[in-house]
Design a protein around this motif. Structure first.
Motif, PDB file in Angstrom:
ATOM      1  N   SER A  46     -14.380  -2.291  18.032  1.00  0.00           N
ATOM      2  CA  SER A  46     -13.606  -3.860  17.419  1.00  0.00           C
ATOM      3  C   SER A  46     -13.613  -4.499  18.415  1.00  0.00           C
ATOM      4  O   SER A  46     -13.322  -5.279  18.831  1.00  0.00           O
ATOM      5  N   TYR A  50     -13.924  -8.395  19.165  1.00  0.00           N
ATOM      6  CA  TYR A  50     -12.744  -8.820  19.680  1.00  0.00           C
ATOM      7  C   TYR A  50     -12.651  -9.715  21.249  1.00  0.00           C
ATOM      8  O   TYR A  50     -12.982 -10.761  21.221  1.00  0.00           O
ATOM      9  N   ALA A 100      -6.171  -2.135  15.282  1.00  0.00           N
ATOM     10  CA  ALA A 100      -7.640  -3.162  14.298  1.00  0.00           C
ATOM     11  C   ALA A 100      -7.505  -2.736  13.069  1.00  0.00           C
ATOM     12  O   ALA A 100      -7.256  -1.127  13.291  1.00  0.00           O
ATOM     13  N   PHE A 116      -7.360  -7.545  14.700  1.00  0.00           N
ATOM     14  CA  PHE A 116      -7.008  -6.831  15.692  1.00  0.00           C
ATOM     15  C   PHE A 116      -5.829  -7.381  16.965  1.00  0.00           C
ATOM     16  O   PHE A 116      -5.460  -9.525  16.935  1.00  0.00           O
TER      17      PHE A 116
END
Length: 123
Positions: A46, A50, A100, A116
């Motif tokens: 995640s 991002y 997230a 996110f």
């Protein structure tokens, strides 16, 4: 011999979901998050996703460094949706908490970061 029907498959799927405690639409808290390698890997994924998305935006830095997932929930959807509370260090070294959402579809070998953002609630 009779052919399986949609009703038969529906009953089998329902029994499977009940036996595994996976209720479609309901969220389930993940236990032992800090030692669950799959959850920690999804947290790292995640942060990486991002960062990559921020780098592609004009002026975005995307310099978070993953620390750990501190809380997680799952939800049965078309796959499994994970709600993660992630600790990550900013570029300046400040530890912050982020929320997230990731959907994993193993049969498609697919995972996708849906959201996110900074968490309004810590731990």
């Amino acid at each position: 011999m009779a052919r399986p029907t949609i009703l038969t498959f529906s009953i089998l799927i329902s029994l499977f979901l009940v036996s595994t405690h996976a209720i479609p639409g309901g969220r389930t808290k993940v236990k032992n998050v800090k030692t669950n390698q799959e959850i920690q890997n999804l947290g790292s994924y995640s942060v990486d996703e991002y960062n990559q998305s921020q780098r592609t935006k004009q002026g975005g830095d995307g310099d978070l460094k993953f620390s750990k997932v501190v809380a997680a929930e799952t939800q049965v959807v078309a796959g499994t949706k994970y709600y993660l509370k992630i600790e990550a260090f900013t570029k300046s070294g400040v530890l912050k908490v982020f929320d997230a959402e990731v959907v994993v579809q193993p049969w498609k070998h697919s995972k996708k970061l849906l959201g996110f953002k900074p968490s309004p609630v810590h731990k």
